[in-house]
Write an enzyme that holds these catalytic residues in place. Sequence first.
Site, PDB file in Angstrom:
ATOM      1  CD  GLU A 133      -2.513   0.956   2.892  1.00 55.05           C
ATOM      2  OE1 GLU A 133      -2.177   0.050   3.693  1.00 55.05           O
ATOM      3  OE2 GLU A 133      -3.429   1.754   3.151  1.00 55.05           O
ATOM      4  CE  LYS A 184      -7.221   1.033   3.797  1.00 41.03           C
ATOM      5  NZ  LYS A 184      -5.953   1.332   4.509  1.00 41.03           N
ATOM      6  CB  CYS A 218      -4.216  -2.066   4.441  1.00 39.71           C
ATOM      7  SG  CYS A 218      -3.250  -2.369   5.950  1.00 39.71           S
TER       8      CYS A 218
HETATM    9  C1  ACM Z   1      -4.073   0.092   7.162  1.00 42.34           C
HETATM   10  O1  ACM Z   1      -5.205  -0.067   6.670  1.00 42.34           O
HETATM   11  N1  ACM Z   1      -3.099   0.640   6.478  1.00 42.34           N
HETATM   12  C2  ACM Z   1      -3.785  -0.351   8.532  1.00 42.34           C
END
Ligand code: ACM
Length: 265
Positions: A40, A112, A145
């Site tokens: 990420e 995201k 993530c």
């Molecule tokens: C995250 O979602 N980077 C912990």
Amino acid sequence: MEFKIALVQFNPARKNVDSNIEKITALISNIKADLIVLPELANSGYLYQIPNDLRPYSEPADGSGPFLSALKKLSKASGGLIISGYAELAGNQLFNSAVAVSPDGVIENYRKIHLFADEKSLFESGDQGFKVFQWQGVKIGMMICFDWIFPESARTLALLGAHIIAHPANLVLPYCQDAMITRSIENKVFTITANRIGQETLGEQTLQFTGGSQITAPQGKVLYRAPGDETAIHTTIIDPLQASDKTISPRNNLFEDRRPSMYHG
Ligand code: ACM
């Protein structure tokens, strides 16, 4: 079917896109693979106070910026697709995104959906849903993530037909790697969690990223888990089409036996 995948774990620098391009180039320029997955926010690093601080290190999803241009070159060299997390600039808005770049350029972009902690001060929540696309006959979905803690993320991608879930990460909590075994089992999909390593400090806050990047097979077998704090690259050959079989027992099928009409609170 034989499909070669590669997972890359490293320590992205903050506020230095060029250095991150150099690091990634050094790590993968000699790797031939059908799919390479990077962590990420691999262009920007993680901790920023306000959106204005991050904006100079972000770029648009159309592939015109330095980071995605470099990924396109690396994709040509590897002969395969590269999936990476990056800070996306869309107009004036920032998204924590994952991009799939082929030798011809960007073929898919995911924003995201579930933002973690202070990411909520920097990014907009993803506004385009989960997506699955085809690459060399394989169906691939992306999540990022903290999306892992919502089983709906991986489930949605599996229901859309994903054989492989590519999962760029900057993990700070210790649970995800074990949870991804369950995500793979409950959806019968391959998952590739490419996490980062290292530490970042901003003001009073220090984050330690947990490494342990992981490739998990549909039956929950961990095919590879990286060390907690070392740069790592791992390649392996899988048959993604194994993920097409959702049979659990002669009388149970993961998708056909779902009872959505019973799932209301
Ligand atoms: C995250 O979602 N980077 C912990």
